[in-house]
Design an enzyme around this catalytic site. Structure first.
Site, mmCIF file in Angstrom:
data_model
loop_
_atom_site.group_PDB
_atom_site.id
_atom_site.type_symbol
_atom_site.label_atom_id
_atom_site.label_comp_id
_atom_site.label_asym_id
_atom_site.label_seq_id
_atom_site.Cartn_x
_atom_site.Cartn_y
_atom_site.Cartn_z
ATOM 1 N N GLY A 46 0.847 -1.185 0.000
ATOM 2 C CA GLY A 46 0.000 0.000 0.000
ATOM 3 C C GLY A 46 0.881 1.233 0.000
ATOM 4 C CD GLN A 51 3.267 5.777 3.007
ATOM 5 O OE1 GLN A 51 2.338 5.240 2.415
ATOM 6 N NE2 GLN A 51 4.205 5.072 3.625
ATOM 7 C CB CYS A 94 4.802 2.159 7.956
ATOM 8 S SG CYS A 94 4.377 3.659 7.048
ATOM 9 C CG LEU A 95 6.737 1.106 2.105
ATOM 10 C CD1 LEU A 95 6.135 1.398 0.734
ATOM 11 C CD2 LEU A 95 7.914 0.141 1.979
ATOM 12 C CG HIS A 136 -0.948 1.157 7.270
ATOM 13 N ND1 HIS A 136 -0.041 0.727 8.216
ATOM 14 C CD2 HIS A 136 -0.227 1.930 6.412
ATOM 15 C CE1 HIS A 136 1.155 1.233 7.941
ATOM 16 N NE2 HIS A 136 1.077 1.956 6.844
ATOM 17 C CD GLU A 137 -1.471 2.426 2.669
ATOM 18 O OE1 GLU A 137 -0.987 3.576 2.730
ATOM 19 O OE2 GLU A 137 -0.787 1.414 2.847
ATOM 20 C CG HIS A 140 0.038 6.751 5.650
ATOM 21 N ND1 HIS A 140 1.175 7.222 6.299
ATOM 22 C CD2 HIS A 140 0.260 5.441 5.422
ATOM 23 C CE1 HIS A 140 2.029 6.213 6.456
ATOM 24 N NE2 HIS A 140 1.498 5.110 5.929
HETATM 25 O O1 GNR Z 1 3.941 -2.637 2.744
HETATM 26 C C1 GNR Z 1 3.247 -2.491 3.763
HETATM 27 N N1 GNR Z 1 2.910 -3.586 4.500
HETATM 28 C C2 GNR Z 1 1.971 -3.552 5.529
HETATM 29 C C3 GNR Z 1 1.884 -4.664 6.356
HETATM 30 C C4 GNR Z 1 0.955 -4.704 7.382
HETATM 31 C C5 GNR Z 1 0.103 -3.632 7.578
HETATM 32 C C6 GNR Z 1 0.188 -2.517 6.771
HETATM 33 C C7 GNR Z 1 1.122 -2.478 5.736
HETATM 34 S S1 GNR Z 1 1.185 -1.081 4.694
HETATM 35 C C8 GNR Z 1 2.860 -1.133 4.192
HETATM 36 C C9 GNR Z 1 3.155 -0.080 3.148
HETATM 37 C C10 GNR Z 1 2.895 1.296 3.719
HETATM 38 O O2 GNR Z 1 3.635 1.851 4.478
HETATM 39 N N2 GNR Z 1 1.784 1.880 3.383
HETATM 40 O O3 GNR Z 1 1.469 3.080 3.893
HETATM 41 NI NI NI Z 2 2.470 3.174 5.809
#
Ligand code: GNR
Ligand code: NI
Length: 174
Positions: A46, A51, A94-95, A136-137, A140
């Site tokens: 995601g 980001q 999270c990246l 999660h997205e 952000h």
């Molecule tokens: O790549 C991602 N893996 C992930 C694993 C578990 C819960 C959420 C994520 S999102 C993350 C990529 C990211 O930072 N998206 O904002």
């Molecule tokens: Ni993230």
């Protein structure tokens, strides 16, 4: 297509609330394509526009495990319109918080309404990993990182390590 640089915490741009888009026009489709390329290259499942330093309510996702299984989702102005009563716990990463992982509790399933690449309103229901990544997205877009769901003790420990890692990576001051 272009691969964009990903911001890492504690960057103030990750804490800002993103603004809604008026409509999905060709420039926004281009942003979605660049975000998909950036996400696949990372690799991640995601990516939210903040980001990559773009303060717009745009996210891309793909939980496919292999290149053959690719099923990209592009969303503008996503809104959660329903959440399940029961919760799920996932180990999240999270990246923008590189090399740190923690268990986060969120609703197990969600229904999300959004504008797709064709500027059409769509609604999907998701559970499991996809529901977690959608939430999660969307976080952000409101300046919330998964570490904000942890205790202040754990969050500050991770933020201190990220600050130190960045300092160690920077060229020595002269
Ligand atoms: O790549 C991602 N893996 C992930 C694993 C578990 C819960 C959420 C994520 S999102 C993350 C990529 C990211 O930072 N998206 O904002
Ligand atoms: Ni993230």
């Amino acid at each position: 297509m272009a691969c964009l640089p990903i911001l890492t915490a504690p960057d103030p741009r990750l804490k800002q609330k993103a603004v809604r888009v008026e409509r999905v026009d060709p420039a926004l489709v281009q942003l979605m394509d660049d975000m998909l390329e950036t996400m696949y290259a990372a690799p991640g499942i995601g990516l939210a526009a903040p980001q990559v330093g773009v303060g717009k309510r745009v996210v891309v996702l793909d939980i496919g495990k292999t290149e053959e299984e690719r099923a990209p989702l592009c969303m503008a102005n996503p809104e959660i319109v329903w959440v399940s009563d029961d919760d799920n716990t996932y180990e999240e990463g999270c990246l923008s918080v590189p090399e740190h992982y923690a268990q986060v509790v969120r609703p197990r399933a969600v229904r999300v309404r959004y504008l797709d690449r064709e500027n059409e309103i769509r609604e999907i229901e998701a559970d499991g990993l996809l529901a977690t990544v959608i939430q999660h997205e969307l976080d952000h877009l409101d300046g919330v990182l998964f570490i904000d769901h942890l205790s202040a003790l754990k969050r500050n420990m991770i933020l201190r390590k990220l600050t130190k890692a960045r300092r160690d990576a920077a060229p020595a001051a002269r």
